[in-house]
Structure formats: structure tokens, C-alpha cells
Design a protein around this motif. Structure first.
Motif, PDB file in Angstrom:
ATOM      1  N   PRO A  35       0.937  -1.421  -0.057  1.00  0.00           N
ATOM      2  CA  PRO A  35      -0.222   0.003  -0.086  1.00  0.00           C
ATOM      3  C   PRO A  35       0.996   1.119  -0.101  1.00  0.00           C
ATOM      4  N   ARG A  36       0.317   2.501  -0.452  1.00  0.00           N
ATOM      5  CA  ARG A  36       0.893   3.744  -0.288  1.00  0.00           C
ATOM      6  C   ARG A  36       0.633   4.270   1.054  1.00  0.00           C
ATOM      7  N   TRP A  37      -0.818   3.980   1.472  1.00  0.00           N
ATOM      8  CA  TRP A  37      -1.153   4.368   2.868  1.00  0.00           C
ATOM      9  C   TRP A  37      -1.997   3.304   3.201  1.00  0.00           C
ATOM     10  N   LEU A  38      -1.600   2.835   4.405  1.00  0.00           N
ATOM     11  CA  LEU A  38      -2.368   1.592   4.958  1.00  0.00           C
ATOM     12  C   LEU A  38      -2.955   1.878   6.477  1.00  0.00           C
ATOM     13  N   HIS A  39      -4.048   1.854   6.523  1.00  0.00           N
ATOM     14  CA  HIS A  39      -4.507   2.195   8.044  1.00  0.00           C
ATOM     15  C   HIS A  39      -5.073   0.768   8.604  1.00  0.00           C
ATOM     16  N   VAL A  40      -4.667   0.304   9.815  1.00  0.00           N
ATOM     17  CA  VAL A  40      -4.964  -0.621  10.542  1.00  0.00           C
ATOM     18  C   VAL A  40      -5.644  -0.557  11.895  1.00  0.00           C
ATOM     19  N   GLY A  41      -5.994  -1.326  12.760  1.00  0.00           N
ATOM     20  CA  GLY A  41      -6.455  -1.137  13.963  1.00  0.00           C
ATOM     21  C   GLY A  41      -7.416  -1.900  14.667  1.00  0.00           C
ATOM     22  N   SER A  42      -7.839  -1.794  15.681  1.00  0.00           N
ATOM     23  CA  SER A  42      -8.921  -2.396  16.439  1.00  0.00           C
ATOM     24  C   SER A  42      -8.454  -4.026  16.483  1.00  0.00           C
ATOM     25  N   ILE A  43      -9.446  -4.732  16.386  1.00  0.00           N
ATOM     26  CA  ILE A  43      -9.365  -6.243  16.740  1.00  0.00           C
ATOM     27  C   ILE A  43      -8.309  -6.906  15.639  1.00  0.00           C
ATOM     28  N   GLY A  44      -8.141  -6.414  14.383  1.00  0.00           N
ATOM     29  CA  GLY A  44      -7.308  -7.148  13.432  1.00  0.00           C
ATOM     30  C   GLY A  44      -6.005  -6.871  13.856  1.00  0.00           C
ATOM     31  N   ALA A  45      -5.471  -5.713  14.524  1.00  0.00           N
ATOM     32  CA  ALA A  45      -4.116  -5.630  15.038  1.00  0.00           C
ATOM     33  C   ALA A  45      -3.665  -6.468  16.120  1.00  0.00           C
ATOM     34  N   PHE A  46      -4.771  -7.058  16.904  1.00  0.00           N
ATOM     35  CA  PHE A  46      -4.234  -7.661  18.042  1.00  0.00           C
ATOM     36  C   PHE A  46      -4.553  -9.144  18.280  1.00  0.00           C
ATOM     37  N   LEU A  47      -5.676  -9.582  17.534  1.00  0.00           N
ATOM     38  CA  LEU A  47      -5.917 -11.021  17.366  1.00  0.00           C
ATOM     39  C   LEU A  47      -5.375 -11.907  16.384  1.00  0.00           C
ATOM     40  N   ALA A  85     -12.290  -7.421  26.292  1.00  0.00           N
ATOM     41  CA  ALA A  85     -13.032  -8.673  26.374  1.00  0.00           C
ATOM     42  C   ALA A  85     -11.966  -9.597  25.557  1.00  0.00           C
ATOM     43  N   LEU A  86     -11.441  -9.104  24.476  1.00  0.00           N
ATOM     44  CA  LEU A  86     -10.732  -9.947  23.435  1.00  0.00           C
ATOM     45  C   LEU A  86      -9.280 -10.300  23.725  1.00  0.00           C
ATOM     46  N   LEU A  87      -8.624  -9.380  24.700  1.00  0.00           N
ATOM     47  CA  LEU A  87      -7.208  -9.381  24.942  1.00  0.00           C
ATOM     48  C   LEU A  87      -6.786  -9.845  26.198  1.00  0.00           C
TER      49      LEU A  87
END
Length: 306
Positions: free
Chosen positions: A110-122, A152-154
Motif C-alpha cells: 500500500p501507499r497508505w495503510l490504515h490498521v487497527g482494532s481487533i485486527g491488530a491484536f487477534l 474482552a478479546l485481549l
């Protein structure tokens, strides 16, 4: 806007909202950010993990209707993830999750990548998200990150803080809420949290404080932007709307940004706060369009030094 899209990588799920009557609505923080960017006119592709089922296709149709392009091979989950959402009297949501998360392969960096939330930890997807972020940064791209913590997921805050800071150190832009900050850094003042993010290499750090507004910081400037007084229906998607609008402003004129003046930092926060305020006056994660934010015939100001 033309050119390569912003890539959002993270979960999409169905929110089963328990209010006057149970209803199912598409959700997930990264999915909301992708939706918000598309509604603001940004080209956006979304790498997610859906079941080849009615819920998965409903999410896909919802995103495509606003202009989000789904990457290949997203329908490989055994089921589409879900979250039971119960709204407190003040409109704040409480979640119970049933999540399956992985990340489809992305052949192009990617030229710009946004990540976060559950997808960054699970796991197993979190490992691939982190690798994609490293690949983007190494290629000279921009990375933005919103942890949107779901306790709750961490695991423990101490363990997850390591994961958070490892990814934040790769990112150029990090936004977190006051609730995220309190969970990750219990007892630390908000300004100290921003200091910590800047110290590990974040260029723009934003901390939202609900109705009070937000704080934004760079290595040279720090501003406090007040919230807007509105009649709140619910707060679902408010932080995602702030994040999407912040990204949209930063990349609007080419996807790179130089030194940012105090006035520009304030404007970034003001417009992002306005987007969040619009969202909370609507039920569900109904993020604003560019016409909601920008008067006809005008454009967001270029992010440059002045």
C-alpha cells in the motif's frame, strides 16, 4: 480523487444491536473507517475476512454501495464475525464478540495503510497486519493506526501495550480514545500518553476525549480542540469517523505531509470532530459524506508547513 487507493486492513462484522428490538447492522472499526473514507471521496480498498454467508455478503454490499473495493479472497472465513451490542443510557455501546480473523494476501504494497482494532491484536491475522505495516513503511508509504481497544478479546494491559507500541512505532499517525489510553496506560495523564507516542516515532498523535473534543500533537505543536454540542443518539462509529476524516484530510493532496503548523493541526482536529459529531446524531455507524463536511465549491486545505 484518482491514484492508488488507501488500503484499510482489519475486521468487518455484524453488530447485533439490542435496543427496542434486535437488529443486525454492518460494523467493525476498520470497516467503518473504510466506509467513511469512501463516503468522503477517497479511493479505498478493504482487506478483511468474511464468511461466504448471508451476513458476509450483506457487509460486502453495504461497503460497496459507498464505493469501497474489497480485495480478493475476503470470503474465506468459516463464518462472518459478529458482536452483540447493548447501548447504555448515555448511548455508549457495550460489546460481546464472536470473532474469526485472518488477513487475505495483498500482492501490492500500500501507499497508505490504515490498521487497527481487533485486527491488530487477534491472531493469526494480527501477525500479518504487522508485517504489512512494516512492508508499507519500508517502501516509503504512510501507516495510520487506531487501537480501538476491546478488552474482552485481549490479554493483560501490560502484554497488549507491547503489541500496541510495536505497531505504533511503525505508524506515522496514531489515534486513540481516552478509554484506550486509560486501559493501555493506567494512571498516566493524557499529555504524557501523547509524549510517549511521539517519543517512539509517531508523527501525528491524536487522543479523542468524547464530548470534550480531542488533543492533537506533533513534535512541535500541541492543540486542544473542543467538542461540538449535539443531541446524541448513539456513539457507535464516532471514533472511526474521526479517524477516517483525519486520514482523508492528510492524504487529500497527494498522500504525503510535511511539517504541520499549529493552525493546520487545529483544523485537522476541528473537521474530524465535526465528522464525529455528525455521526453521533445518527443511529448506528452512519458516517458523513464529503457534502456533509465541506461546503460546495471548497476543498480541504493542503497539509503543508506555513
Amino acid at each position: 480523487m484518482t491514484g492508488r487507493p488507501i488500503t484499510v486492513a482489519g475486521e468487518a462484522l455484524v453488530d447485533v444491536v439490542q435496543d427496542q428490538q434486535a437488529r443486525e447492522v454492518p460494523g467493525g472499526s476498520p470497516a467503518n473507517v473504510a466506509l467513511g473514507l469512501a463516503r468522503l471521496g477517497a479511493p479505498v480498498e478493504f482487506a478483511t475476512w468474511l464468511g461466504d454467508d448471508a451476513r458476509g455478503h450483506r457487509i460486502a454490499d453495504h461497503l460497496r454501495a459507498s464505493g469501497v473495493r474489497l480485495v480478493d479472497d475476503v470470503f474465506r472465513a468459516t463464518r462472518t464475525s459478529s458482536a452483540v451490542v447493548r447501548l447504555a443510557p448515555d448511548g455508549q455501546p457495550r460489546y460481546e464478540f464472536d470473532i474469526e480473523w485472518d488477513l487475505p494476501a495483498l500482492p501490492q504494497t500500500p501507499r497508505w495503510l490504515h490498521v487497527g482494532s481487533i485486527g491488530a491484536f487477534l491472531e493469526p491475522g494480527a501477525r500479518q497486519v504487522a508485517e504489512l505495516a512494516r512492508r508499507t513503511a519500508a517502501a516509503g508509504g504512510t501507516v495510520s493506526f487506531d487501537p480501538n481497544i476491546r478488552p474482552a478479546l485481549l490479554g493483560s494491559a501490560a502484554d497488549e501495550r507491547v503489541v500496541f507500541e510495536r505497531l505504533a512505532a511503525i505508524a506515522d499517525v496514531v489515534k486513540l480514545s481516552d478509554e484506550d489510553a486509560a486501559w493501555l496506560y493506567p494512571g498516566l495523564p493524557e499529555d504524557t500518553v501523547l509524549d510517549r507516542l511521539l517519543a517512539i516515532g509517531v508523527q501525528i498523535a491524536a487522543l479523542t476525549t468524547g464530548a470534550a473534543g480531542s488533543l492533537l500533537a506533533t513534535s512541535t505543536h500541541r492543540v486542544s480542540v473542543p467538542g461540538e454540542r449535539v443531541d446524541v443518539i448513539d456513539t457507535v462509529g464516532a471514533g472511526d469517523s474521526y479517524m477516517a476524516t483525519l486520514i482523508w484530510q492528510l492524504q487529500h493532496h497527494g498522500g504525503t505531509f510535511g511539517p504541520i503548523s499549529r493552525s493546520m493541526l487545529t483544523e485537522l482536529g476541528r473537521v474530524s470532530t465535526r465528522a464525529a459529531a455528525i455521526t453521533v446524531t445518527r443511529p448506528g455507524a452512519d458516517l458523513p459524506s464529503v457534502d456533509d463536511l465541506v461546503p460546495a465549491g471548497t476543498e480541504p486545505e493542503t497539509v503543508t508547513s506555513r
